[in-house]
Motif scaffolding. Structure first.
Motif, PDB file in Angstrom:
ATOM      1  N   SER A  82       8.364-119.100   8.812  1.00 26.52           N
ATOM      2  CA  SER A  82       7.589-119.630   7.684  1.00 26.52           C
ATOM      3  C   SER A  82       6.461-118.720   7.237  1.00 26.52           C
ATOM      4  O   SER A  82       5.543-119.155   6.542  1.00 26.52           O
ATOM      5  CB  SER A  82       7.021-121.016   8.043  1.00 26.52           C
ATOM      6  N   ASP A  83       6.505-117.474   7.621  1.00 23.03           N
ATOM      7  CA  ASP A  83       5.451-116.541   7.224  1.00 23.03           C
ATOM      8  C   ASP A  83       6.083-115.169   7.073  1.00 23.03           C
ATOM      9  O   ASP A  83       6.533-114.575   8.059  1.00 23.03           O
ATOM     10  CB  ASP A  83       4.329-116.516   8.273  1.00 23.03           C
ATOM     11  N   HIS A  88       7.632-107.028   7.657  1.00 22.60           N
ATOM     12  CA  HIS A  88       8.403-107.712   8.692  1.00 22.60           C
ATOM     13  C   HIS A  88       9.869-107.305   8.672  1.00 22.60           C
ATOM     14  O   HIS A  88      10.558-107.444   9.690  1.00 22.60           O
ATOM     15  CB  HIS A  88       8.307-109.225   8.523  1.00 22.60           C
TER      16      HIS A  88
END
Length: 262
Positions: A82-83, A88
């Motif tokens: 959720s982030d 990433h």
């Protein structure tokens, strides 16, 4: 060819519905479900692809090592469920490779979110399976996207499977909420049309997620837990009885690329 894949992640869906669940419980629910999935796949002697967040992988190293030792593919589901920030993409791939000494070439974004294909390519991925070629209100409108693999810049896009008519998504919610015979029929038609069935699930579907504190709508946990285990095993046995083959996503797309070279 049937491509089974699983987004192994923190079970954070209750937070979307103002439910309550701590991170430790999120991980525990998904861990239980993954254990059930690995057992079913092992009993049926088939291979699949697992898109894992780094958070889940770090907290379940034994299960990741188990799935790799059993011949399954490990791919990236980014760092958190959720982030997300663009860095990433590369960081999650490298971390998974370092943690488990395996090559990571595939990506699926959490919730099938859009992402820069330049960034995906620069992060070192071969394929991205983050497109559902249909329309889901409030999620995405990909009704005009090809149902077959296609190159987008340097990344091979591998859409999830949908029905041949009306592009009904054949994803996890359909599997839970359709009568199984209808799901099998739609799967057969999609296989005949494209030559493959690319369907995805989550570990928490194979666990108990009916707790009222999660505040989940009934359609999200219908036919989950033990019922899901039985339905999923039934689907696999139906597929094998009809002589459908199973493969990891990486192996299928590598073969597809070789066959479709100019």
């Amino acid at each position: 060819m049937i491509l089974l894949s699983f987004d192994i992640e923190e079970f954070d869906m209750p937070l979307e519905y103002n439910g309550e669940i701590a991170l430790e419980e999120q991980l525990a629910v998904s861990r239980k479900g993954l254990q059930n999935i690995l057992r079913i796949l092992n009993e049926n002697h088939i291979k699949a692809t697992f898109f894992s967040t780094v958070v889940f992988a770090e907290n379940n190293k034994d299960l990741i090592q188990q799935l790799l030792s059993e011949g399954h593919e490990l791919a990236s589901h980014t760092w958190f469920h959720s982030d997300f920030v663009e860095k990433h993409l590369s960081e999650s791939r490298k971390e998974l490779e370092q943690l488990f000494d395996t090559k990571v070439v595939g990506l699926r974004m959490p919730r099938m979110s859009p992402v820069s294909e330049d960034a995906v390519s620069n992060a070192g991925y071969f394929y991205n399976s983050s497109i559902n070629p249909t329309y889901l209100p409030g999620r995405y409108n990909n009704f005009s996207v090809s149902r077959k693999p296609f190159w987008q810049k340097k990344v091979l896009q591998f859409p999830a499977s949908v029905s041949t008519i009306f592009r009904i998504p054949l994803f996890w919610l359909s599997f839970h909420n359709f009568p199984l015979w209808i799901y099998k029929l739609l799967s057969r038609l999609s296989l005949s049309s494209t030559g493959f069935l690319n369907i995805y699930f989550h570990p928490w579907e194979f666990a108990d997620i009916s707790d009222p504190k999660y505040k989940l709508p009934a359609f999200t946990f219908k036919n989950t837990n033990e019922v899901m285990i039985k339905r999923f095993d039934d689907f696999i046995k139906w597929a094998k009885k009809n002589n459908y083959q199973f493969s990891t996503t990486r192996d299928f797309l590598e073969n597809w690329t070789q066959k479709n070279k100019n």
